[in-house]
Design a protein around this motif. Structure first.
Motif, PDB file in Angstrom:
ATOM      1  N   PHE A 584       0.834  -1.201   0.000  1.00 21.51           N
ATOM      2  CA  PHE A 584       0.000   0.000   0.000  1.00 21.51           C
ATOM      3  C   PHE A 584       0.875   1.259   0.000  1.00 21.51           C
ATOM      4  O   PHE A 584       0.675   2.168   0.795  1.00 21.51           O
ATOM      5  CB  PHE A 584      -0.922   0.005   1.225  1.00 21.51           C
ATOM      6  CG  PHE A 584      -1.687  -1.272   1.408  1.00 21.51           C
ATOM      7  CD1 PHE A 584      -2.812  -1.539   0.648  1.00 21.51           C
ATOM      8  CD2 PHE A 584      -1.267  -2.223   2.325  1.00 21.51           C
ATOM      9  CE1 PHE A 584      -3.517  -2.727   0.810  1.00 21.51           C
ATOM     10  CE2 PHE A 584      -1.964  -3.399   2.501  1.00 21.51           C
ATOM     11  CZ  PHE A 584      -3.088  -3.659   1.731  1.00 21.51           C
ATOM     12  N   VAL A 585       1.846   1.292  -0.919  1.00 23.23           N
ATOM     13  CA  VAL A 585       2.790   2.421  -0.944  1.00 23.23           C
ATOM     14  C   VAL A 585       2.394   3.493  -1.952  1.00 23.23           C
ATOM     15  O   VAL A 585       2.917   4.606  -1.919  1.00 23.23           O
ATOM     16  CB  VAL A 585       4.214   1.928  -1.249  1.00 23.23           C
ATOM     17  CG1 VAL A 585       4.702   1.003  -0.157  1.00 23.23           C
ATOM     18  CG2 VAL A 585       4.274   1.226  -2.596  1.00 23.23           C
ATOM     19  N   GLY A 586       1.493   3.176  -2.868  1.00 25.32           N
ATOM     20  CA  GLY A 586       1.163   4.140  -3.925  1.00 25.32           C
ATOM     21  C   GLY A 586       2.235   4.131  -4.993  1.00 25.32           C
ATOM     22  O   GLY A 586       2.864   3.102  -5.275  1.00 25.32           O
ATOM     23  N   LYS A 590       2.169  10.182  -5.852  1.00 30.65           N
ATOM     24  CA  LYS A 590       0.930   9.897  -5.128  1.00 30.65           C
ATOM     25  C   LYS A 590       1.188   8.771  -4.114  1.00 30.65           C
ATOM     26  O   LYS A 590       0.574   7.724  -4.132  1.00 30.65           O
ATOM     27  CB  LYS A 590      -0.172   9.495  -6.110  1.00 30.65           C
ATOM     28  CG  LYS A 590      -1.573   9.611  -5.503  1.00 30.65           C
ATOM     29  CD  LYS A 590      -2.643   9.319  -6.542  1.00 30.65           C
ATOM     30  CE  LYS A 590      -4.030   9.476  -5.953  1.00 30.65           C
ATOM     31  NZ  LYS A 590      -5.083   9.195  -6.967  1.00 30.65           N
ATOM     32  N   TYR A 591       2.143   9.032  -3.243  1.00 33.42           N
ATOM     33  CA  TYR A 591       2.469   8.061  -2.206  1.00 33.42           C
ATOM     34  C   TYR A 591       1.414   8.087  -1.102  1.00 33.42           C
ATOM     35  O   TYR A 591       0.728   9.090  -0.885  1.00 33.42           O
ATOM     36  CB  TYR A 591       3.845   8.356  -1.606  1.00 33.42           C
ATOM     37  CG  TYR A 591       4.997   8.070  -2.532  1.00 33.42           C
ATOM     38  CD1 TYR A 591       5.278   6.771  -2.927  1.00 33.42           C
ATOM     39  CD2 TYR A 591       5.834   9.089  -2.984  1.00 33.42           C
ATOM     40  CE1 TYR A 591       6.356   6.497  -3.776  1.00 33.42           C
ATOM     41  CE2 TYR A 591       6.907   8.827  -3.820  1.00 33.42           C
ATOM     42  CZ  TYR A 591       7.152   7.526  -4.217  1.00 33.42           C
ATOM     43  OH  TYR A 591       8.207   7.261  -5.063  1.00 33.42           O
ATOM     44  N   THR A 592       1.307   6.950  -0.393  1.00 29.13           N
ATOM     45  CA  THR A 592       0.434   6.890   0.775  1.00 29.13           C
ATOM     46  C   THR A 592       1.308   6.970   2.028  1.00 29.13           C
ATOM     47  O   THR A 592       2.447   6.504   2.031  1.00 29.13           O
ATOM     48  CB  THR A 592      -0.378   5.582   0.809  1.00 29.13           C
ATOM     49  OG1 THR A 592       0.516   4.466   0.730  1.00 29.13           O
ATOM     50  CG2 THR A 592      -1.347   5.533  -0.354  1.00 29.13           C
ATOM     51  N   TYR A 593       0.731   7.564   3.074  1.00 30.01           N
ATOM     52  CA  TYR A 593       1.502   7.826   4.279  1.00 30.01           C
ATOM     53  C   TYR A 593       0.869   7.110   5.466  1.00 30.01           C
ATOM     54  O   TYR A 593      -0.325   6.812   5.491  1.00 30.01           O
ATOM     55  CB  TYR A 593       1.580   9.336   4.544  1.00 30.01           C
ATOM     56  CG  TYR A 593       2.447  10.046   3.538  1.00 30.01           C
ATOM     57  CD1 TYR A 593       3.769  10.341   3.825  1.00 30.01           C
ATOM     58  CD2 TYR A 593       1.945  10.401   2.293  1.00 30.01           C
ATOM     59  CE1 TYR A 593       4.573  10.978   2.895  1.00 30.01           C
ATOM     60  CE2 TYR A 593       2.736  11.034   1.352  1.00 30.01           C
ATOM     61  CZ  TYR A 593       4.051  11.317   1.666  1.00 30.01           C
ATOM     62  OH  TYR A 593       4.849  11.945   0.732  1.00 30.01           O
ATOM     63  N   GLY A 596      -1.586   9.359   8.031  1.00 34.40           N
ATOM     64  CA  GLY A 596      -1.589  10.799   7.814  1.00 34.40           C
ATOM     65  C   GLY A 596      -0.343  11.515   8.281  1.00 34.40           C
ATOM     66  O   GLY A 596      -0.297  12.748   8.288  1.00 34.40           O
ATOM     67  N   ARG A 600       6.333   7.935   5.040  1.00 34.21           N
ATOM     68  CA  ARG A 600       5.770   7.218   3.904  1.00 34.21           C
ATOM     69  C   ARG A 600       5.754   5.721   4.187  1.00 34.21           C
ATOM     70  O   ARG A 600       6.662   5.186   4.827  1.00 34.21           O
ATOM     71  CB  ARG A 600       6.644   7.501   2.670  1.00 34.21           C
ATOM     72  CG  ARG A 600       5.886   7.526   1.371  1.00 34.21           C
ATOM     73  CD  ARG A 600       6.762   8.117   0.294  1.00 34.21           C
ATOM     74  NE  ARG A 600       7.651   7.117  -0.258  1.00 34.21           N
ATOM     75  CZ  ARG A 600       8.674   7.398  -1.057  1.00 34.21           C
ATOM     76  NH1 ARG A 600       8.932   8.653  -1.382  1.00 34.21           N
ATOM     77  NH2 ARG A 600       9.431   6.445  -1.534  1.00 34.21           N
ATOM     78  N   ASN A 601       4.705   5.043   3.725  1.00 33.51           N
ATOM     79  CA  ASN A 601       4.632   3.600   3.919  1.00 33.51           C
ATOM     80  C   ASN A 601       5.836   2.906   3.304  1.00 33.51           C
ATOM     81  O   ASN A 601       6.365   3.332   2.260  1.00 33.51           O
ATOM     82  CB  ASN A 601       3.349   3.043   3.304  1.00 33.51           C
ATOM     83  CG  ASN A 601       2.127   3.371   4.132  1.00 33.51           C
ATOM     84  OD1 ASN A 601       2.243   3.798   5.271  1.00 33.51           O
ATOM     85  ND2 ASN A 601       0.953   3.180   3.559  1.00 33.51           N
ATOM     86  N   ASN A 796       8.373  15.106  -2.154  1.00 35.98           N
ATOM     87  CA  ASN A 796       8.885  13.768  -2.501  1.00 35.98           C
ATOM     88  C   ASN A 796      10.294  13.804  -3.053  1.00 35.98           C
ATOM     89  O   ASN A 796      10.949  12.757  -3.143  1.00 35.98           O
ATOM     90  CB  ASN A 796       7.983  13.108  -3.547  1.00 35.98           C
ATOM     91  CG  ASN A 796       6.576  12.836  -3.036  1.00 35.98           C
ATOM     92  OD1 ASN A 796       5.608  12.974  -3.765  1.00 35.98           O
ATOM     93  ND2 ASN A 796       6.440  12.464  -1.760  1.00 35.98           N
TER      94      ASN A 796
END
Length: 926
Positions: A584-586, A590-593, A596, A600-601, A796
């Motif tokens: 689930f890193v994106g 558009k990375y996922t964290y 919130g 970063r994952n 990023n």
């Protein structure tokens, strides 16, 4: 009177007990009668006295010159079946009164007591009360407990040895050690039919393990309240131990473990167990299970039988695992994927996107050359085969264990055994805390019960506590994940590189990904040990709070709580790496964290997450085994050294048997619980995540070879002799093993599909490879997507000040692990069709693997009956013969009674017309 008091030179004290009556009250046999004491000196009878037994603890003991390293009373004839110890303290009067009443009731039951004064003990403050059960007591309670005893030698022939059994001779023990006694047909003891059973000698008819079990049953039921006041909470040795009236209660070992007993009648079974079982040099020998069962009881015997069988089955899993690992080594040079990564013209020219924000720089793919080779050792075609094999192996293990268990049930006479009364009896804590009473519809007696409202409230508190600790584990895992992300950024700052040179490594062989994984795994393991230590006390507390009614219910509830917690505690980090990390890193831009935050994952290393799962598994599994073995071996070794030194400092025969055993560790009621728990957690490691590490069964095999002998050594040398207890099987652990076995098929299927790179490689090989020949050439370029650096968000991008070389190299694109369309495509940065093909292949693989393994599992379970046919035949044959012999016995007894009655009637008839003198004789006879 059963206490020996006073000093009598050249005198022998002989006690004869005549039991006048016996009855049973509340399931507790009480014997009443009279006792006569004969004192003989120089073969002359001095006196005969009928006197009331004085209460214990009121007279000083004399000492007779004899070897104190003995399991007999001072007379050398009556065996010591149990020992109680106590010391005088500030609360002595109250405790002395309890002991006085308790011991008086023991004597009323028929037990013989002999007290060793504190002046005779090594510390000059401990009293030892020795207990002997005479034949009348043993027979009465053997009848109450329905203990099976032999009545006829078995005529069922054992199976002959096969022609190839000579191959196993080096691993066998001497026949007299393996078969400690001949086979007999057995039946529950009936005191009224004593002549039906094979009683050659009343003193040796019941083995010591049965004797101490009977005495312990009496001790747990004997009250210590006055006759005019019935207080049921004042009953049993357990309560007296908890309030420190007595300091310990234990049966004796039969001899020192390093030498045989001096008495010829003593069995010296402890010596034989140490010589042939407890030494590590015997690791390749079979276990003397019959002797273990005879000495320690069936419950401990079944544990060692299960552990030995588990170790034997691990051998086959370890062999297949080593073959798969060797396959990975042999195919090392044929690994085209790793060659492309290490190739300066391929991997050296691929620039990868940063793995974290700001601190991480762009990096070249060939910097992961070493980790890609390492990943190939465990992520290859052989891994798929091994995952499927382990799914079938675990089924074979459980099914064959059921057969072995059924055979042991027959051989150990447990076929019709129901849980022992001692296990099913009401716990004293339940009787004490539950003041409400209601009528039991079965026994028609008033008994305590726990109201439904109180039960629900306690269950709610218990569940909330377990949930809180489970959430605490998850929180700790989140903390470790945050550590991974933060520390990786710190390691990444060491990656000072230029577009043309190789990235520097942290150390000579460790890159930032591996360094982060290893340190995080070590921290996670320390957290696991701390939480495990804390929760152990919490689990016991909440189980006590629930107030289980029976001992069996208590053990099952504690087992469930401890396993649930340890399951989450030990396996949660492995589940994270296997099923969540890198999923689930994106993608760039558009990375996922993480929740919130600015972290970063985590992404998987270029070699995949499987190598990280392997690292996590090895550290946690091996670390747990090392810590456990150190705890089990090192501390007892130090204590054993002290006890051995103490024993050598005493003259031969002056360090009494009861003091030697008193100095040993007490075997707690949770002793076997922790042993089972340790092995079941290991079983989870080698089944749930074995697809990531084929050598896990080999490590478990080495550990268990040591574990068998270490546990044997502890039982033989470090622990007091535990009270013998019966058990048909391993209890609740059977169901837990079945659940883990089913879950392992699912986890290994998902690991192969989503953690391993095997499915993407196979899809590329058979559907997307360029050219007509199926080859893995070009897979690296195919599996990496392209991103335009100018599209990266500011947060990023790497800091230009820390990475000036990369910004001066005019790099326009970077690569990342995913299947997305390149920039400029009308569907740029969305998933390609290859992604959906791979996802479909993964789901198909999971479904196929699960169905194949489950079908094989159910077929094997159906094909292999739980009880061998030969055992079924033997059980039926034995049941038939028992009924036949009992019938014959009853018929012969009836004939004898009728014959005697006929003789008496005939004699009376012939005497009726006799003279008055004969009538007088008749009246005298009658």
């Amino acid at each position: 009177m059963k206490r020996i008091t006073g000093k009598t030179k050249d005198a022998t004290l002989i006690e004869m007990t005549n039991t006048a009556d016996a009855h049973v009250e509340d399931g507790f046999a009480v014997l009443t009668g009279y006792r006569k004491t004969f004192i003989a000196e120089n073969n002359g009878l001095l006196s005969i006295s009928d006197r009331e037994t004085p209460l214990p603890g009121n007279q000083e003991l004399g000492t007779l010159e004899q070897n104190k390293d003995s399991v007999y009373f001072r007379d050398g004839k009556r065996r010591i079946d149990f020992v109680l110890s106590y010391v005088d303290d500030k609360d002595g009067d109250k405790k002395a009164e309890r002991r006085r009443l308790f011991e008086a009731n023991l004597e009323k039951t028929g037990l013989h007591l002999e007290l060793e004064d504190k002046s005779e003990s090594d510390d000059r403050k401990t009293y030892y009360l020795k207990i002997h059960a005479p034949w009348e007591v043993l027979g009465t309670f053997a009848d109450v407990l329905k203990i099976k005893v032999p009545f006829k030698a078995s005529d069922i022939h054992k199976a002959r040895e096969g022609s190839l059994n000579w191959l196993t001779r080096p691993f066998r023990l001497p026949p007299d050690i393996m078969s400690s006694e001949p086979d007999y047909f057995t039946a529950p003891f009936d005191k009224r039919k004593a002549d039906f059973f094979l009683i050659k000698d009343q003193e040796t008819f019941f083995p010591p393990s049965t004797r101490n079990r009977i005495v312990y049953y009496i001790l747990t039921h004997c009250p210590y309240y006055k006759e005019d006041r019935k207080e049921k909470d004042k009953t049993g040795i357990k309560r007296l131990l908890s309030n420190s009236t007595y300091t310990s209660a234990y049966p004796l070992h039969d001899c020192r473990y390093w030498k045989k007993a001096d008495q010829t009648l003593c069995e010296s079974e402890r010596y034989h167990l140490y010589k042939h079982w407890a030494r590590f040099l015997c690791f390749y020998k079979e276990q003397p299970l019959n002797l273990i069962r005879k000495y320690y009881g069936e419950k401990i015997g079944i544990y060692f039988a299960w552990l030995g069988f588990y170790t034997e089955m691990l051998f086959f899993a370890a062999v297949v695992g080593v073959i798969c690992f060797v396959y990975g080594l042999l195919s090392y040079d044929d690994n085209i994927t790793s060659k492309e990564i290490c190739d300066p013209t391929i991997g050296g020219k691929i620039v990868m996107c940063p793995l974290c924000d700001k601190k991480c720089s762009y990096w070249k793919l060939n910097s992961t050359c070493l980790s890609s080779w390492q990943a190939h050792l465990f992520d290859n075609e052989g891994t798929v085969f091994f995952a499927i094999f382990m799914g079938i192996w675990v089924t074979l293990f459980l099914e064959f264990w059921k057969r072995r268990q059924a055979r042991l049930e027959y051989e150990w006479d447990l076929v019709h055994f129901e849980e022992e009364q001692q296990q099913l009896q009401m716990r004293p804590e339940f009787e004490l805390k539950c003041t409400n009473k209601r009528l039991n519809p079965i026994t028609q007696e008033m008994e305590p019960y726990l109201p439904l409202t109180s039960k629900c409230a306690r269950f709610f508190v218990s569940g909330a506590t377990v949930l809180f600790w489970t959430c605490l584990i998850v929180a700790c895992i989140m903390g470790v994940i945050a550590y991974r992300l933060a520390v990786y950024a710190a390691f990444a700052r060491l990656m000072k590189d230029s577009p043309t040179s190789k990235i520097q490594l942290v150390g000579s062989l460790i890159n930032p990904q591996l360094a982060t994984s290893v340190t995080a795994s070590c921290i996670n393991f320390v957290i696991i040990l701390i939480l495990n230590f804390l929760y152990e006390h919490v689990a016991i507390w909440i189980t006590d709070m629930e107030i289980p009614k029976t001992h069996l219910e208590y053990e099952n509830k504690l087992t469930t709580k401890m396993f649930m917690f340890q399951f989450v505690n030990y396996y949660s980090s492995c589940f994270y790496v296997a099923f969540f990390k890198g999923k689930f890193v994106g993608y760039p831009g558009k990375y996922t964290y993480m929740f919130g935050s600015h972290l970063r994952n985590e992404e998987c290393a270029p070699g995949g997450c499987l190598i990280e799962l392997t690292t996590q598994l090895v550290i946690v599994m091996v670390g747990k085994q090392l810590v456990g073995n150190i705890q089990e071996a090192l501390l007892p070794l130090l204590k054993n050294w002290w006890i051995s030194r103490k024993g050598r400092s005493h003259p031969e025969g002056q360090y009494s048997r009861w003091e030697q055993d008193h100095d040993l560790q007490s075997f707690s009621q949770f002793g076997l619980f922790y042993e089972y728990l340790e092995m079941v957690i290991q079983f989870g490691f080698i089944t749930l995540f074995v697809a990531s590490f084929p050598l896990a069964p080999l490590l478990a095999l080495f550990n268990n070879i040591l574990e068998v002998r270490l546990d044997a050594w502890k039982f033989t040398t470090q622990f007091r002799r535990p009270v013998a207890a019966k058990a048909r099987n391993i209890g609740a652990w059977n169901e837990i093993l079945n659940v883990v076995a089913i879950l392992s098929v699912v986890t290994n299927a998902f690991i192969m599909a989503f953690t391993s790179d095997m499915i993407p490689r196979l899809v590329y090989l058979y559907a997307y490879h360029p050219g007509e020949e199926a080859t893995m050439a070009g897979y690296i370029n195919n599996s990496l997507s392209v991103y335009e650096i100018s599209d990266l968000r500011v947060n990023n991008r790497p800091d230009e000040e820390e990475n000036p070389a990369w910004f001066n190299a005019n790099i326009t694109t970077c690569r990342y692990r995913d299947y997305r369309y390149p920039p400029g495509h009308h569907r740029q940065y969305t998933h390609t069709m290859q992604f959906w093909h791979i996802l479909a292949a993964k789901m198909a693989f999971i479904i196929i693997m699960e169905h194949v393994v489950f079908v094989v599992k159910f077929f094997v379970a159906w094909l292999i009956p739980d009880v061998p046919s030969e055992v079924k035949a033997r059980i039926k044959r034995e049941r038939h013969l028992v009924q036949e012999y009992l019938h014959t016995y009853e018929v012969e007894k009836l004939k004898m009674q009728m014959s005697q009655s006929f003789c008496v009637t005939s004699e009376t008839t012939s005497l009726l017309p006799s003279t008055p003198d004969k009538l007088d004789v008749l009246s005298e006879r009658t």
